[in-house]
Design a protein around this motif. Structure first.
Motif, PDB file in Angstrom:
ATOM      1  N   SER A 214       0.817  -1.221   0.000  1.00 37.58           N
ATOM      2  CA  SER A 214       0.000   0.000   0.000  1.00 37.58           C
ATOM      3  C   SER A 214       0.848   1.267   0.000  1.00 37.58           C
ATOM      4  O   SER A 214       0.389   2.333  -0.405  1.00 37.58           O
ATOM      5  CB  SER A 214      -0.923   0.023   1.220  1.00 37.58           C
ATOM      6  N   GLY A 215       2.092   1.159   0.499  1.00 38.64           N
ATOM      7  CA  GLY A 215       2.977   2.315   0.565  1.00 38.64           C
ATOM      8  C   GLY A 215       2.740   3.222   1.757  1.00 38.64           C
ATOM      9  O   GLY A 215       3.441   4.214   1.957  1.00 38.64           O
ATOM     10  N   LYS A 216       1.768   2.868   2.608  1.00 40.19           N
ATOM     11  CA  LYS A 216       1.419   3.755   3.728  1.00 40.19           C
ATOM     12  C   LYS A 216       2.523   3.827   4.779  1.00 40.19           C
ATOM     13  O   LYS A 216       2.747   4.876   5.392  1.00 40.19           O
ATOM     14  CB  LYS A 216       0.106   3.302   4.360  1.00 40.19           C
ATOM     15  N   ASP A 217       3.229   2.714   5.003  1.00 43.59           N
ATOM     16  CA  ASP A 217       4.303   2.735   5.997  1.00 43.59           C
ATOM     17  C   ASP A 217       5.439   3.644   5.545  1.00 43.59           C
ATOM     18  O   ASP A 217       6.009   4.393   6.345  1.00 43.59           O
ATOM     19  CB  ASP A 217       4.816   1.311   6.249  1.00 43.59           C
ATOM     20  N   VAL A 218       5.749   3.588   4.259  1.00 38.43           N
ATOM     21  CA  VAL A 218       6.772   4.483   3.707  1.00 38.43           C
ATOM     22  C   VAL A 218       6.313   5.930   3.839  1.00 38.43           C
ATOM     23  O   VAL A 218       7.099   6.823   4.177  1.00 38.43           O
ATOM     24  CB  VAL A 218       7.063   4.136   2.236  1.00 38.43           C
ATOM     25  N   ALA A 219       5.022   6.173   3.597  1.00 41.95           N
ATOM     26  CA  ALA A 219       4.485   7.534   3.705  1.00 41.95           C
ATOM     27  C   ALA A 219       4.624   8.065   5.129  1.00 41.95           C
ATOM     28  O   ALA A 219       4.944   9.243   5.337  1.00 41.95           O
ATOM     29  CB  ALA A 219       3.018   7.539   3.269  1.00 41.95           C
ATOM     30  N   ARG A 220       4.394   7.197   6.121  1.00 45.28           N
ATOM     31  CA  ARG A 220       4.542   7.633   7.511  1.00 45.28           C
ATOM     32  C   ARG A 220       5.986   8.050   7.795  1.00 45.28           C
ATOM     33  O   ARG A 220       6.241   9.054   8.466  1.00 45.28           O
ATOM     34  CB  ARG A 220       4.106   6.513   8.461  1.00 45.28           C
ATOM     35  N   LYS A 221       6.926   7.262   7.308  1.00 45.98           N
ATOM     36  CA  LYS A 221       8.342   7.594   7.507  1.00 45.98           C
ATOM     37  C   LYS A 221       8.692   8.915   6.826  1.00 45.98           C
ATOM     38  O   LYS A 221       9.451   9.729   7.368  1.00 45.98           O
ATOM     39  CB  LYS A 221       9.223   6.463   6.975  1.00 45.98           C
ATOM     40  N   LEU A 222       8.140   9.119   5.638  1.00 49.93           N
ATOM     41  CA  LEU A 222       8.384  10.355   4.899  1.00 49.93           C
ATOM     42  C   LEU A 222       7.839  11.553   5.670  1.00 49.93           C
ATOM     43  O   LEU A 222       8.490  12.603   5.770  1.00 49.93           O
ATOM     44  CB  LEU A 222       7.698  10.245   3.533  1.00 49.93           C
ATOM     45  N   LEU A 223       6.658  11.397   6.256  1.00 47.44           N
ATOM     46  CA  LEU A 223       6.051  12.469   7.037  1.00 47.44           C
ATOM     47  C   LEU A 223       6.902  12.806   8.261  1.00 47.44           C
ATOM     48  O   LEU A 223       7.082  13.981   8.602  1.00 47.44           O
ATOM     49  CB  LEU A 223       4.644  12.055   7.475  1.00 47.44           C
ATOM     50  N   GLN A 290      11.510  22.125  -1.440  1.00 48.65           N
ATOM     51  CA  GLN A 290      11.266  23.376  -2.159  1.00 48.65           C
ATOM     52  C   GLN A 290       9.818  23.496  -2.606  1.00 48.65           C
ATOM     53  O   GLN A 290       9.223  24.572  -2.560  1.00 48.65           O
ATOM     54  CB  GLN A 290      12.224  23.478  -3.351  1.00 48.65           C
ATOM     55  N   SER A 291       9.236  22.363  -3.021  1.00 48.95           N
ATOM     56  CA  SER A 291       7.841  22.385  -3.455  1.00 48.95           C
ATOM     57  C   SER A 291       6.887  21.959  -2.344  1.00 48.95           C
ATOM     58  O   SER A 291       5.684  22.195  -2.420  1.00 48.95           O
ATOM     59  CB  SER A 291       7.654  21.451  -4.653  1.00 48.95           C
ATOM     60  N   GLY A 292       7.426  21.303  -1.303  1.00 48.95           N
ATOM     61  CA  GLY A 292       6.587  20.796  -0.223  1.00 48.95           C
ATOM     62  C   GLY A 292       5.831  19.534  -0.597  1.00 48.95           C
ATOM     63  O   GLY A 292       4.890  19.140   0.087  1.00 48.95           O
ATOM     64  N   ILE A 293       6.253  18.865  -1.676  1.00 47.86           N
ATOM     65  CA  ILE A 293       5.557  17.660  -2.148  1.00 47.86           C
ATOM     66  C   ILE A 293       6.197  16.405  -1.558  1.00 47.86           C
ATOM     67  O   ILE A 293       7.427  16.255  -1.569  1.00 47.86           O
ATOM     68  CB  ILE A 293       5.586  17.587  -3.691  1.00 47.86           C
ATOM     69  N   LEU A 294       5.354  15.508  -1.041  1.00 53.52           N
ATOM     70  CA  LEU A 294       5.800  14.215  -0.518  1.00 53.52           C
ATOM     71  C   LEU A 294       5.200  13.125  -1.399  1.00 53.52           C
ATOM     72  O   LEU A 294       3.977  13.066  -1.563  1.00 53.52           O
ATOM     73  CB  LEU A 294       5.345  14.017   0.934  1.00 53.52           C
ATOM     74  N   ASP A 295       6.058  12.283  -1.954  1.00 55.79           N
ATOM     75  CA  ASP A 295       5.644  11.256  -2.909  1.00 55.79           C
ATOM     76  C   ASP A 295       6.107   9.874  -2.482  1.00 55.79           C
ATOM     77  O   ASP A 295       7.245   9.710  -2.037  1.00 55.79           O
ATOM     78  CB  ASP A 295       6.285  11.527  -4.279  1.00 55.79           C
ATOM     79  N   VAL A 296       5.249   8.882  -2.664  1.00 56.25           N
ATOM     80  CA  VAL A 296       5.630   7.476  -2.510  1.00 56.25           C
ATOM     81  C   VAL A 296       5.265   6.806  -3.824  1.00 56.25           C
ATOM     82  O   VAL A 296       4.097   6.805  -4.219  1.00 56.25           O
ATOM     83  CB  VAL A 296       4.876   6.807  -1.338  1.00 56.25           C
ATOM     84  N   LYS A 297       6.274   6.234  -4.509  1.00 49.69           N
ATOM     85  CA  LYS A 297       6.010   5.795  -5.875  1.00 49.69           C
ATOM     86  C   LYS A 297       7.064   4.801  -6.361  1.00 49.69           C
ATOM     87  O   LYS A 297       8.118   4.617  -5.732  1.00 49.69           O
ATOM     88  CB  LYS A 297       6.002   7.002  -6.805  1.00 49.69           C
ATOM     89  N   LEU A 298       6.764   4.180  -7.510  1.00 49.23           N
ATOM     90  CA  LEU A 298       7.736   3.357  -8.212  1.00 49.23           C
ATOM     91  C   LEU A 298       8.495   4.229  -9.195  1.00 49.23           C
ATOM     92  O   LEU A 298       7.908   5.093  -9.848  1.00 49.23           O
ATOM     93  CB  LEU A 298       7.046   2.230  -8.986  1.00 49.23           C
ATOM     94  N   VAL A 299       9.805   4.003  -9.288  1.00 52.62           N
ATOM     95  CA  VAL A 299      10.635   4.732 -10.252  1.00 52.62           C
ATOM     96  C   VAL A 299      11.598   3.753 -10.914  1.00 52.62           C
ATOM     97  O   VAL A 299      11.784   2.626 -10.447  1.00 52.62           O
ATOM     98  CB  VAL A 299      11.457   5.858  -9.571  1.00 52.62           C
ATOM     99  N   THR A 300      12.191   4.190 -12.009  1.00 51.26           N
ATOM    100  CA  THR A 300      13.289   3.426 -12.598  1.00 51.26           C
ATOM    101  C   THR A 300      14.593   4.110 -12.217  1.00 51.26           C
ATOM    102  O   THR A 300      14.677   5.342 -12.189  1.00 51.26           O
ATOM    103  CB  THR A 300      13.164   3.351 -14.131  1.00 51.26           C
ATOM    104  N   GLU A 301      15.600   3.295 -11.904  1.00 49.47           N
ATOM    105  CA  GLU A 301      16.906   3.800 -11.486  1.00 49.47           C
ATOM    106  C   GLU A 301      18.001   3.100 -12.274  1.00 49.47           C
ATOM    107  O   GLU A 301      17.863   1.923 -12.650  1.00 49.47           O
ATOM    108  CB  GLU A 301      17.126   3.519  -9.997  1.00 49.47           C
ATOM    109  N   ASN A 302      19.082   3.819 -12.499  1.00 57.36           N
ATOM    110  CA  ASN A 302      20.257   3.166 -13.077  1.00 57.36           C
ATOM    111  C   ASN A 302      20.789   2.166 -12.062  1.00 57.36           C
ATOM    112  O   ASN A 302      20.922   2.493 -10.879  1.00 57.36           O
ATOM    113  CB  ASN A 302      21.313   4.215 -13.412  1.00 57.36           C
ATOM    114  N   ARG A 303      21.118   0.966 -12.510  1.00 56.71           N
ATOM    115  CA  ARG A 303      21.502  -0.086 -11.561  1.00 56.71           C
ATOM    116  C   ARG A 303      22.825   0.181 -10.856  1.00 56.71           C
ATOM    117  O   ARG A 303      23.166  -0.495  -9.885  1.00 56.71           O
ATOM    118  CB  ARG A 303      21.522  -1.465 -12.231  1.00 56.71           C
ATOM    119  N   THR A 304      23.589   1.200 -11.302  1.00 58.37           N
ATOM    120  CA  THR A 304      24.849   1.528 -10.622  1.00 58.37           C
ATOM    121  C   THR A 304      24.676   2.671  -9.616  1.00 58.37           C
ATOM    122  O   THR A 304      25.621   3.028  -8.919  1.00 58.37           O
ATOM    123  CB  THR A 304      25.937   1.914 -11.634  1.00 58.37           C
ATOM    124  N   SER A 305      23.471   3.250  -9.524  1.00 57.30           N
ATOM    125  CA  SER A 305      23.238   4.351  -8.595  1.00 57.30           C
ATOM    126  C   SER A 305      23.092   3.824  -7.178  1.00 57.30           C
ATOM    127  O   SER A 305      23.000   2.615  -6.948  1.00 57.30           O
ATOM    128  CB  SER A 305      21.970   5.112  -8.986  1.00 57.30           C
TER     129      SER A 305
END
Length: 358
Positions: A214-223, A290-305
């Motif tokens: 659900s992503g809610k636990d991550v959202a709590r940590k972000l908050l 800077q924008s005050g936006i909090l996001d929990v989402k899927l992203v693509t990342e370079n595998r060496t990052s």
């Protein structure tokens, strides 16, 4: 010799391991730190055991055989009659209800150390009231393990904020369970539902995996991190990508979800198929100051990052500041697990003891 008196609430995985870690570290802490740790009361949700000082017998057996039903008032009365000083309540529960006791504990003479993150994710009004009560009674509240288990994420952000170092963004893989799931899924030729089952079997997910997805636990940590940096936000303002389709969400039973979880496979199969050769999928929390936006989402990342190179159930946090510019400070390691969380709580207890009188 400085002495602290701990009342432990919660004897599940984290609480049980914490008691054993304290017992193992007692002699060393006395010799190296001049610190004596006493555990006068150990309690679960229904039963409390009042120990004799420095008792060395099996606390699990004592709680079971000699514990009795209690109310919070019983514990407050007991520690007052015994005239215990340097009182610390440890909240090793995951209870939404237990945090209602915090104000009474503070007024009853307790400092608080919490693995439970609920108190820091309630309304801004409750968040402020708790801190005003702490200040009024000159008490401390430590909760490093709320984000990143044993990793020093909250402490690092707090130090930046106190030093007037402007943090511009925080992003990372906040969940050990989702880290394991996507690290494994992107490396192995298995269906998503198969990896999910494997993660559950290894104890990485909650009994109901939809809690993680659900992503809610991550959202709590972000908050929690946002509020540490002075951001006034409510949980409802966080944008959360729920990975559970509507027909399998909390409106249906867990049994139905387990029966139909293969319905998840086509969605994630397409995401994986669309990846470039050097890309992986990651589940991230992102806080843009800077924008005050909090996001929990899927992203693509370079595998060496930093996020793309994660293995197993590790977490990684990238902290961007004005001084660091485009090169973030990265905190990376085991961000979940009962043992590292318990060790983080013990570290908080030692830090708190340094602030208290002998």
């Amino acid at each position: 010799m400085k002495k602290i008196n701990i009342v432990l609430f919660g004897t599940g995985n984290v609480g049980s391991i914490l008691v054993n870690q304290i017992l193992q570290a007692r002699e060393s802490l006395q010799q190296k730190e001049g610190l004596e740790i006493n555990l006068p009361v150990i309690a679960n949700s229904t039963t409390a055991f009042f120990q004799k000082e420095n008792q060395q017998s099996s606390w699990e057996a004592d709680l079971k055989n000699f514990g009795f039903p209690y109310k919070l008032e019983d514990i407050l009365d007991y520690v007052q009659k015994q005239q215990y000083g340097n009182l610390i309540a440890v909240d090793a529960t995951a209870s939404e209800e237990f945090v209602d006791n915090y104000l009474d504990l503070i007024r009853g003479g307790f400092h608080i150390v919490a693995a439970n993150k609920v108190a820091n994710t309630l309304s801004s009004q409750s968040y402020t009231q708790l801190r005003e009560t702490l200040q009024e009674h000159n008490k401390h509240f430590l909760y490093e393990t709320n984000v990143g288990a044993g990793l020093p994420v909250i402490e690092t952000l707090r130090n930046f904020y106190r030093a007037n170092e402007r943090v511009t963004k925080v992003r990372g893989v906040f969940s050990g369970s989702l880290s394991y799931i996507f690290n494994t899924y992107c490396e192995e030729e298995k269906a998503f539902s198969e990896v999910l089952t494997e993660a559950a079997d290894k104890g990485f997910t909650e009994p109901d995996p939809r809690v993680d997805l659900s992503g809610k636990d991550v959202a709590r940590k972000l908050l929690i991190l946002g509020r540490e940096l002075g951001l006034q936000k409510e949980f409802e303002e966080i944008s959360i990508q729920d990975l559970v389709p509507v027909h399998l969400n909390g409106q249906s039973t867990l049994k139905n979800f387990q029966k139909k979880k293969k319905d998840l496979d086509p969605v994630f199969s397409k995401l994986k198929k669309d990846l470039k050769r050097d890309e992986v999928i990651r589940h991230v929390g992102e806080l843009d100051l800077q924008s005050g936006i909090l996001d929990v989402k899927l992203v693509t990342e370079n595998r060496t990052s930093a996020l793309g190179s994660l293995k197993n159930a590790d977490s990684s946090f990238e902290i961007f500041t004005e001084s660091y510019g485009e090169h973030p400070l990265v905190i990376k390691g085991a961000g979940a697990g009962a043992a590292v969380t318990a060790r983080g709580v013990l570290t908080d207890l030692i830090k708190l003891a340094e602030k208290l009188p002998s």
